[in-house]
Write a protein that holds these residues in place. Sequence first.
Motif, PDB file in Angstrom:
ATOM      1  N   ALA A   1       1.825  -0.466   0.424  1.00  0.00           N
ATOM      2  CA  ALA A   1       1.338   0.832   0.459  1.00  0.00           C
ATOM      3  C   ALA A   1       1.930   1.656   1.542  1.00  0.00           C
ATOM      4  CB  ALA A   1      -0.448   0.676   0.444  1.00  0.00           C
ATOM      5  N   GLU A   2       2.124   1.286   2.666  1.00  0.00           N
ATOM      6  CA  GLU A   2       2.475   1.963   3.835  1.00  0.00           C
ATOM      7  C   GLU A   2       4.095   2.465   3.447  1.00  0.00           C
ATOM      8  OE1 GLU A   2       3.141  -2.452   5.037  1.00  0.00           O
ATOM      9  OE2 GLU A   2       1.965  -1.358   4.011  1.00  0.00           O
ATOM     10  N   HIS A   3       4.631   2.030   2.529  1.00  0.00           N
ATOM     11  CA  HIS A   3       6.046   2.440   2.006  1.00  0.00           C
ATOM     12  C   HIS A   3       6.411   3.459   1.206  1.00  0.00           C
ATOM     13  CE1 HIS A   3       7.283  -0.789   4.991  1.00  0.00           C
ATOM     14  NE2 HIS A   3       6.819  -1.741   4.439  1.00  0.00           N
ATOM     15  N   VAL A   4       5.278   3.936   0.597  1.00  0.00           N
ATOM     16  CA  VAL A   4       5.218   5.088  -0.454  1.00  0.00           C
ATOM     17  C   VAL A   4       4.447   6.236   0.254  1.00  0.00           C
ATOM     18  CG1 VAL A   4       5.385   3.341  -2.247  1.00  0.00           C
ATOM     19  CG2 VAL A   4       3.271   3.945  -1.434  1.00  0.00           C
ATOM     20  N   PRO A   5       4.941   7.253  -0.372  1.00  0.00           N
ATOM     21  CA  PRO A   5       4.347   8.433   0.368  1.00  0.00           C
ATOM     22  C   PRO A   5       3.029   8.991  -0.548  1.00  0.00           C
ATOM     23  CG  PRO A   5       6.088   9.051  -1.267  1.00  0.00           C
ATOM     24  CD  PRO A   5       6.178   7.402  -1.056  1.00  0.00           C
ATOM     25  N   GLN A   6       2.553   8.158  -1.643  1.00  0.00           N
ATOM     26  CA  GLN A   6       1.224   8.612  -2.108  1.00  0.00           C
ATOM     27  C   GLN A   6       0.407   7.177  -2.517  1.00  0.00           C
ATOM     28  OE1 GLN A   6       3.217  11.405  -5.328  1.00  0.00           O
ATOM     29  NE2 GLN A   6       1.277  12.637  -4.834  1.00  0.00           N
ATOM     30  N   PRO A   7       0.088   6.403  -1.250  1.00  0.00           N
ATOM     31  CA  PRO A   7      -0.388   4.979  -1.621  1.00  0.00           C
ATOM     32  C   PRO A   7      -1.534   5.037  -2.671  1.00  0.00           C
ATOM     33  CG  PRO A   7      -0.856   5.750   0.454  1.00  0.00           C
ATOM     34  CD  PRO A   7       0.218   6.789   0.028  1.00  0.00           C
ATOM     35  N   TRP A   8      -2.420   6.106  -2.467  1.00  0.00           N
ATOM     36  CA  TRP A   8      -3.661   6.100  -3.259  1.00  0.00           C
ATOM     37  C   TRP A   8      -3.199   6.468  -4.847  1.00  0.00           C
ATOM     38  CZ3 TRP A   8      -5.842   2.828  -0.664  1.00  0.00           C
ATOM     39  CH2 TRP A   8      -5.651   2.809   0.758  1.00  0.00           C
ATOM     40  N   LEU A   9      -2.302   7.166  -5.078  1.00  0.00           N
ATOM     41  CA  LEU A   9      -1.829   7.367  -6.531  1.00  0.00           C
ATOM     42  C   LEU A   9      -1.467   5.937  -6.927  1.00  0.00           C
ATOM     43  CD1 LEU A   9      -0.865   9.031  -8.869  1.00  0.00           C
ATOM     44  CD2 LEU A   9       1.112   9.568  -7.857  1.00  0.00           C
ATOM     45  N   MET A  10      -0.747   5.119  -6.117  1.00  0.00           N
ATOM     46  CA  MET A  10      -0.268   3.783  -6.431  1.00  0.00           C
ATOM     47  C   MET A  10      -1.559   2.802  -6.751  1.00  0.00           C
ATOM     48  SD  MET A  10       2.476   1.125  -4.646  1.00  0.00           S
ATOM     49  CE  MET A  10       1.046   0.132  -3.470  1.00  0.00           C
TER      50      MET A  10
ATOM     51  N   PHE B   1       5.088   5.148   6.164  1.00  0.00           N
ATOM     52  CA  PHE B   1       4.400   6.007   6.285  1.00  0.00           C
ATOM     53  C   PHE B   1       2.930   5.654   6.976  1.00  0.00           C
ATOM     54  CE2 PHE B   1       6.884   6.782   2.675  1.00  0.00           C
ATOM     55  CZ  PHE B   1       7.550   8.294   2.998  1.00  0.00           C
ATOM     56  N   ALA B   2       2.189   6.740   7.732  1.00  0.00           N
ATOM     57  CA  ALA B   2       0.965   6.319   8.195  1.00  0.00           C
ATOM     58  C   ALA B   2      -0.267   6.121   7.450  1.00  0.00           C
ATOM     59  CB  ALA B   2       0.715   7.385   9.368  1.00  0.00           C
ATOM     60  N   VAL B   3      -0.706   5.005   7.016  1.00  0.00           N
ATOM     61  CA  VAL B   3      -1.895   4.792   6.275  1.00  0.00           C
ATOM     62  C   VAL B   3      -2.840   3.968   7.051  1.00  0.00           C
ATOM     63  CG1 VAL B   3      -2.694   3.823   4.095  1.00  0.00           C
ATOM     64  CG2 VAL B   3      -0.316   4.299   4.313  1.00  0.00           C
TER      65      VAL B   3
ATOM     66  N   VAL C   1      -2.139  -1.496   8.357  1.00  0.00           N
ATOM     67  CA  VAL C   1      -2.744  -0.260   8.764  1.00  0.00           C
ATOM     68  C   VAL C   1      -1.873   0.490   9.958  1.00  0.00           C
ATOM     69  CG1 VAL C   1      -4.988   0.592  10.183  1.00  0.00           C
ATOM     70  CG2 VAL C   1      -5.184  -1.183   8.102  1.00  0.00           C
ATOM     71  N   TRP C   2      -1.617   1.615   9.951  1.00  0.00           N
ATOM     72  CA  TRP C   2      -0.904   2.310  10.865  1.00  0.00           C
ATOM     73  C   TRP C   2      -1.089   1.983  12.435  1.00  0.00           C
ATOM     74  CZ3 TRP C   2       3.890   3.791  11.388  1.00  0.00           C
ATOM     75  CH2 TRP C   2       4.111   5.019  12.490  1.00  0.00           C
TER      76      TRP C   2
END
Length: 266
Positions: free
Chosen positions: A141-150, A212-214, A170-171
């Motif tokens: 999830a931290e490697h995609v720009p829209q993790p919650w869409l995933m 990305f910062a998640v 976690v970022w």
Amino acid sequence: MPTATQPRTEQPVQPRDRSRFARRATLRRSLRLLTSFRFEQSDPARFYGGIATDSAQLIGDFYADLTGRDLTDTVVLDVGGGPGYFADEFTTVGARYVSVEPDPSEMHAAGLRVSGSVRGSGMALPFRDNAFDVCFSSNVAEHVPQPWLMADEMVRVTKPGGLIVYSYTVWHGPFGGHETGLWHYLGGEYAARRYRRKHGFEPKNRFGRSLFAVTAAEGLHWAATTPADVRTVFPRYHPHWAWWLVRVPVARELLVSNLVVVATKP
């Protein structure tokens, strides 16, 4: 029951701790996983092999809690399966393993052959609705720009009554910057530039492009608003007696290095 267009009212998610996996989550397990991180770059097979074994155990335990059965003959989708380190573990326990990975260089990085590997994006999974018994993602999830869409896509492709396991770094935790940490506490861009100056090349996990910062708060928000039935949220690398940390704002961002959301599809 809420529908996909009518999410339930957001409420704090309280971890349920009577699962088989809660009994497995000992201090010894935590120390074994955490010490393996030093091999991520130098010996990825050793690092990812250990994570794969732990993932199969985690998913097997929660699936048994849900259905009373093991993973034999289940169809398991690994979102962001990379070079295929997880395939053998799930095949060994009798599951049919399918992975999806957007980067062809990642798919072939370890020279492994995974017959069920599909090229595609986790944010637009190339599968029909209700296709898999289990859908999981580990440290993607931290490697995609829209993790919650995933995360929403993972719910979509899971069968009613199936299991979703969403685990991510976690970022603001100690591993949030991956190979650029702990400099990421001064900013992701700063950490990336410093890494380039020191090593002469860009980090594999480049902030703003492939990192990305998640936050933990975002995961808890998704857990509280998704139409899926969230069974528990817990810090992956912590012993069971420390799972309460996910309920403490600020502290969870710093101390919960990896958040896991476990849900079932109504």
